[in-house]
Design a protein around this motif. Sequence first.
Motif, PDB file in Angstrom:
ATOM      1  N   ASP A  11      95.170  89.799 -31.275  1.00 16.33           N
ATOM      2  CA  ASP A  11      95.566  88.953 -30.704  1.00 16.33           C
ATOM      3  C   ASP A  11      97.433  88.483 -30.791  1.00 16.33           C
ATOM      4  O   ASP A  11      97.756  88.894 -32.005  1.00 16.33           O
ATOM      5  CB  ASP A  11      95.365  87.972 -31.947  1.00 16.33           C
ATOM      6  CG  ASP A  11      93.794  87.239 -31.307  1.00 16.33           C
ATOM      7  OD1 ASP A  11      93.715  87.552 -30.081  1.00 16.33           O
ATOM      8  OD2 ASP A  11      93.087  87.104 -31.992  1.00 16.33           O
ATOM      9  N   LEU A  12      98.325  88.184 -30.098  1.00 11.48           N
ATOM     10  CA  LEU A  12      99.385  88.256 -30.238  1.00 11.48           C
ATOM     11  C   LEU A  12      99.748  87.339 -29.980  1.00 11.48           C
ATOM     12  O   LEU A  12      99.889  85.712 -29.439  1.00 11.48           O
ATOM     13  CB  LEU A  12     100.417  89.524 -29.083  1.00 11.48           C
ATOM     14  CG  LEU A  12      99.795  90.587 -28.961  1.00 11.48           C
ATOM     15  CD1 LEU A  12     100.198  91.130 -27.123  1.00 11.48           C
ATOM     16  CD2 LEU A  12      99.914  91.404 -30.162  1.00 11.48           C
ATOM     17  N   ASN A  13     101.430  87.013 -31.457  1.00 10.32           N
ATOM     18  CA  ASN A  13     101.641  84.889 -31.227  1.00 10.32           C
ATOM     19  C   ASN A  13     103.148  84.951 -30.034  1.00 10.32           C
ATOM     20  O   ASN A  13     104.072  86.539 -30.045  1.00 10.32           O
ATOM     21  CB  ASN A  13     103.199  85.298 -32.146  1.00 10.32           C
ATOM     22  CG  ASN A  13     103.211  83.092 -32.766  1.00 10.32           C
ATOM     23  OD1 ASN A  13     103.413  83.159 -31.397  1.00 10.32           O
ATOM     24  ND2 ASN A  13     103.329  83.515 -33.082  1.00 10.32           N
ATOM     25  N   THR A  47      95.442  89.722 -26.138  1.00 11.24           N
ATOM     26  CA  THR A  47      94.563  88.059 -25.642  1.00 11.24           C
ATOM     27  C   THR A  47      96.138  87.450 -26.790  1.00 11.24           C
ATOM     28  O   THR A  47      96.303  87.726 -27.421  1.00 11.24           O
ATOM     29  CB  THR A  47      93.891  87.337 -26.613  1.00 11.24           C
ATOM     30  OG1 THR A  47      94.081  87.395 -28.361  1.00 11.24           O
ATOM     31  CG2 THR A  47      92.285  87.681 -25.909  1.00 11.24           C
ATOM     32  N   ILE A  48      96.902  86.564 -25.315  1.00 17.36           N
ATOM     33  CA  ILE A  48      98.081  85.411 -25.712  1.00 17.36           C
ATOM     34  C   ILE A  48      97.185  84.019 -25.298  1.00 17.36           C
ATOM     35  O   ILE A  48      96.998  83.829 -24.282  1.00 17.36           O
ATOM     36  CB  ILE A  48      99.235  85.927 -25.068  1.00 17.36           C
ATOM     37  CG1 ILE A  48      99.084  87.932 -25.223  1.00 17.36           C
ATOM     38  CG2 ILE A  48     100.512  85.341 -25.720  1.00 17.36           C
ATOM     39  CD1 ILE A  48     100.882  87.993 -24.204  1.00 17.36           C
ATOM     40  N   ASP A  49      97.576  83.244 -26.222  1.00 15.49           N
ATOM     41  CA  ASP A  49      97.032  82.055 -26.633  1.00 15.49           C
ATOM     42  C   ASP A  49      98.155  80.733 -26.123  1.00 15.49           C
ATOM     43  O   ASP A  49      99.474  81.339 -26.733  1.00 15.49           O
ATOM     44  CB  ASP A  49      96.767  81.488 -27.549  1.00 15.49           C
ATOM     45  CG  ASP A  49      95.652  79.479 -26.914  1.00 15.49           C
ATOM     46  OD1 ASP A  49      95.294  80.330 -25.548  1.00 15.49           O
ATOM     47  OD2 ASP A  49      94.963  79.293 -28.116  1.00 15.49           O
ATOM     48  N   GLU A  50      98.675  80.203 -24.708  1.00 12.72           N
ATOM     49  CA  GLU A  50      99.538  79.391 -24.741  1.00 12.72           C
ATOM     50  C   GLU A  50     100.946  80.104 -23.868  1.00 12.72           C
ATOM     51  O   GLU A  50     101.840  79.895 -24.724  1.00 12.72           O
ATOM     52  CB  GLU A  50      99.482  78.409 -25.206  1.00 12.72           C
ATOM     53  CG  GLU A  50      98.946  77.315 -26.433  1.00 12.72           C
ATOM     54  CD  GLU A  50      98.468  76.326 -24.694  1.00 12.72           C
ATOM     55  OE1 GLU A  50      99.112  76.406 -23.927  1.00 12.72           O
ATOM     56  OE2 GLU A  50      97.315  75.717 -24.426  1.00 12.72           O
ATOM     57  N   ALA A  51     100.450  81.330 -23.188  1.00 14.30           N
ATOM     58  CA  ALA A  51     101.549  81.957 -22.842  1.00 14.30           C
ATOM     59  C   ALA A  51     102.593  81.236 -22.081  1.00 14.30           C
ATOM     60  O   ALA A  51     101.594  79.720 -21.288  1.00 14.30           O
ATOM     61  CB  ALA A  51     101.361  83.381 -21.501  1.00 14.30           C
ATOM     62  N   GLY A  52     103.955  81.245 -21.995  1.00 17.82           N
ATOM     63  CA  GLY A  52     104.386  80.695 -20.860  1.00 17.82           C
ATOM     64  C   GLY A  52     106.286  81.404 -20.763  1.00 17.82           C
ATOM     65  O   GLY A  52     106.297  82.848 -20.763  1.00 17.82           O
ATOM     66  N   LEU A 101      94.408  89.130 -21.508  1.00 12.98           N
ATOM     67  CA  LEU A 101      93.991  87.505 -21.337  1.00 12.98           C
ATOM     68  C   LEU A 101      94.736  86.650 -21.943  1.00 12.98           C
ATOM     69  O   LEU A 101      95.085  87.145 -23.197  1.00 12.98           O
ATOM     70  CB  LEU A 101      92.392  87.868 -22.642  1.00 12.98           C
ATOM     71  CG  LEU A 101      91.031  88.186 -21.179  1.00 12.98           C
ATOM     72  CD1 LEU A 101      89.808  87.099 -22.217  1.00 12.98           C
ATOM     73  CD2 LEU A 101      90.795  86.801 -19.917  1.00 12.98           C
ATOM     74  N   MET A 102      95.034  85.973 -21.174  1.00 14.59           N
ATOM     75  CA  MET A 102      96.160  84.891 -21.486  1.00 14.59           C
ATOM     76  C   MET A 102      95.527  83.513 -21.257  1.00 14.59           C
ATOM     77  O   MET A 102      94.885  83.326 -20.126  1.00 14.59           O
ATOM     78  CB  MET A 102      97.578  84.656 -20.718  1.00 14.59           C
ATOM     79  CG  MET A 102      98.336  86.642 -21.017  1.00 14.59           C
ATOM     80  SD  MET A 102     100.746  86.521 -20.720  1.00 14.59           S
ATOM     81  CE  MET A 102     100.307  86.259 -18.268  1.00 14.59           C
ATOM     82  N   LYS A 126     111.669  84.945 -22.568  1.00  9.46           N
ATOM     83  CA  LYS A 126     112.442  86.353 -22.571  1.00  9.46           C
ATOM     84  C   LYS A 126     110.576  87.248 -23.070  1.00  9.46           C
ATOM     85  O   LYS A 126     110.719  88.233 -22.527  1.00  9.46           O
ATOM     86  CB  LYS A 126     113.996  86.598 -23.122  1.00  9.46           C
ATOM     87  CG  LYS A 126     114.395  88.007 -23.083  1.00  9.46           C
ATOM     88  CD  LYS A 126     115.503  87.307 -23.388  1.00  9.46           C
ATOM     89  CE  LYS A 126     116.000  89.054 -24.170  1.00  9.46           C
ATOM     90  NZ  LYS A 126     117.537  89.334 -24.327  1.00  9.46           N
ATOM     91  N   ASN A 127     110.224  86.604 -24.104  1.00 10.73           N
ATOM     92  CA  ASN A 127     109.348  87.969 -24.997  1.00 10.73           C
ATOM     93  C   ASN A 127     107.648  88.155 -23.907  1.00 10.73           C
ATOM     94  O   ASN A 127     107.871  89.057 -24.430  1.00 10.73           O
ATOM     95  CB  ASN A 127     108.883  87.062 -26.216  1.00 10.73           C
ATOM     96  CG  ASN A 127     110.109  87.250 -26.929  1.00 10.73           C
ATOM     97  OD1 ASN A 127     110.513  88.137 -27.617  1.00 10.73           O
ATOM     98  ND2 ASN A 127     109.980  86.440 -28.370  1.00 10.73           N
ATOM     99  N   MET A 128     107.932  87.316 -23.214  1.00  8.08           N
ATOM    100  CA  MET A 128     106.458  86.592 -22.440  1.00  8.08           C
ATOM    101  C   MET A 128     107.062  88.087 -20.692  1.00  8.08           C
ATOM    102  O   MET A 128     106.332  88.569 -20.465  1.00  8.08           O
ATOM    103  CB  MET A 128     105.651  86.202 -21.611  1.00  8.08           C
ATOM    104  CG  MET A 128     105.100  84.993 -22.903  1.00  8.08           C
ATOM    105  SD  MET A 128     103.753  86.313 -23.372  1.00  8.08           S
ATOM    106  CE  MET A 128     102.861  86.986 -21.665  1.00  8.08           C
ATOM    107  N   ARG A 129     108.427  87.920 -20.476  1.00  9.57           N
ATOM    108  CA  ARG A 129     108.359  88.482 -19.195  1.00  9.57           C
ATOM    109  C   ARG A 129     109.512  89.905 -20.363  1.00  9.57           C
ATOM    110  O   ARG A 129     108.518  91.051 -18.906  1.00  9.57           O
ATOM    111  CB  ARG A 129     109.780  87.946 -18.965  1.00  9.57           C
ATOM    112  CG  ARG A 129     109.642  86.608 -18.232  1.00  9.57           C
ATOM    113  CD  ARG A 129     111.047  86.100 -16.893  1.00  9.57           C
ATOM    114  NE  ARG A 129     112.264  85.867 -18.207  1.00  9.57           N
ATOM    115  CZ  ARG A 129     112.378  84.850 -18.545  1.00  9.57           C
ATOM    116  NH1 ARG A 129     112.241  83.812 -18.930  1.00  9.57           N
ATOM    117  NH2 ARG A 129     113.751  85.336 -19.634  1.00  9.57           N
ATOM    118  N   ILE A 130     109.619  90.494 -21.468  1.00 18.30           N
ATOM    119  CA  ILE A 130     109.809  92.000 -21.116  1.00 18.30           C
ATOM    120  C   ILE A 130     107.885  93.128 -21.774  1.00 18.30           C
ATOM    121  O   ILE A 130     108.362  93.691 -21.233  1.00 18.30           O
ATOM    122  CB  ILE A 130     110.538  91.881 -22.669  1.00 18.30           C
ATOM    123  CG1 ILE A 130     112.311  91.391 -22.856  1.00 18.30           C
ATOM    124  CG2 ILE A 130     110.605  93.087 -23.382  1.00 18.30           C
ATOM    125  CD1 ILE A 130     112.720  91.197 -23.971  1.00 18.30           C
TER     126      ILE A 130
END
Length: 354
Positions: free
Chosen positions: A76-78, A147-152, A177-178, A155-159
């Motif tokens: 699980d990732l933040n 798993t990533i909960d509440e992705a948006g 899974l996001m 910059k971190n997500m795009r990388i």
Amino acid sequence: MAQFPQNPYTLVFGQPPLEFVNRMAQAERIISDFCQERPSNYINLITGIRGSGKTVFLTQVVNTIKKKDPNWIIVDLNPQRDLLESLAAKLSSQQKLRRFFEEAEINLQAFGIGIGVKGIPPINDIEEALSRMLQSLKKHRKRLLITIDEAGNSKNMRIFASAFQIFLRNDLPVFLLMTGLYKSIDQLKNAEGMTFLERAPRTVLSPLNYDLIADKYENTLHLKPDQANRLAASTKGYAFAFQVIGYFCWENKRNHKKALEEAKAYLYEFAYAKIWSELSEKDKQIIVAVSRVPSGKILLIREMLHISTNQFNPYRNRLLKSGVVYSPAPGFLAFALPWFDEYAVHSSELENTF
């Protein structure tokens, strides 16, 4: 009937409740895709309105996959942190995996992670480090589910998403899974370099089954079937409303009228206020117009707003995808959330006062 020493329902978003309604049909589609010998999909984007049960659904899918095959590694990732370094750190912290990485002579000391191999220079690029870690997992017939909960669209997500695309291209055993609001996921997949997410399957959470809700209420609240059915209908299948109505019915010792009054007030303050604040002014105007047309007929809604079909359709589509409304039949709209029509009219009147 089961006896509960405490209230089996919760008022907290994202907290796994004691009582919840499975969405097994939607869950099984994801599980089946991921668990094939040659998977057809490696990504699934879970979307839904606030309170639709995205986190609970994510947990359900993950727990089922864990039980099916012990070779799955779950991380699980933040989304607020550096996702690539967090992934490397979490993988290396698992003792059973650490041995694999040491055998593969993967030196991660450059990232302060602690895995060092004597005589082997440290890897200085995090993507290269993760690629080698994933190759090691593949060698030992492991699969990694992130798993990533509440992705948006950060910059971190795009990388992270760009690196994930490279891992897939190199045939590494990595799955994603996001969860996220429709708007957030849409912004991410429309960002530069994220076109591969456009092709990723998306699971839009459907309303909970009324019969299953009624069964839960009947068993946990000790209601008669007709009472349980009426309460179930009050939820409109909205997962958070299922929890809130159940919670206040328990607390008020099955005083339905008082429970529904308190549930409505709670939904107004802790769910609908946020949903309303995230809508555009035009979205709000359309929602108020829907609330003032009892039949929900789109022709009458457009006439009230004095707008053409071409002007109306983009807003209708956006509201449908966001989960605020649904289409019970072609040419009609209805509210997907209990009492949201009343909330919309009241909030609109307050805003027009100032």
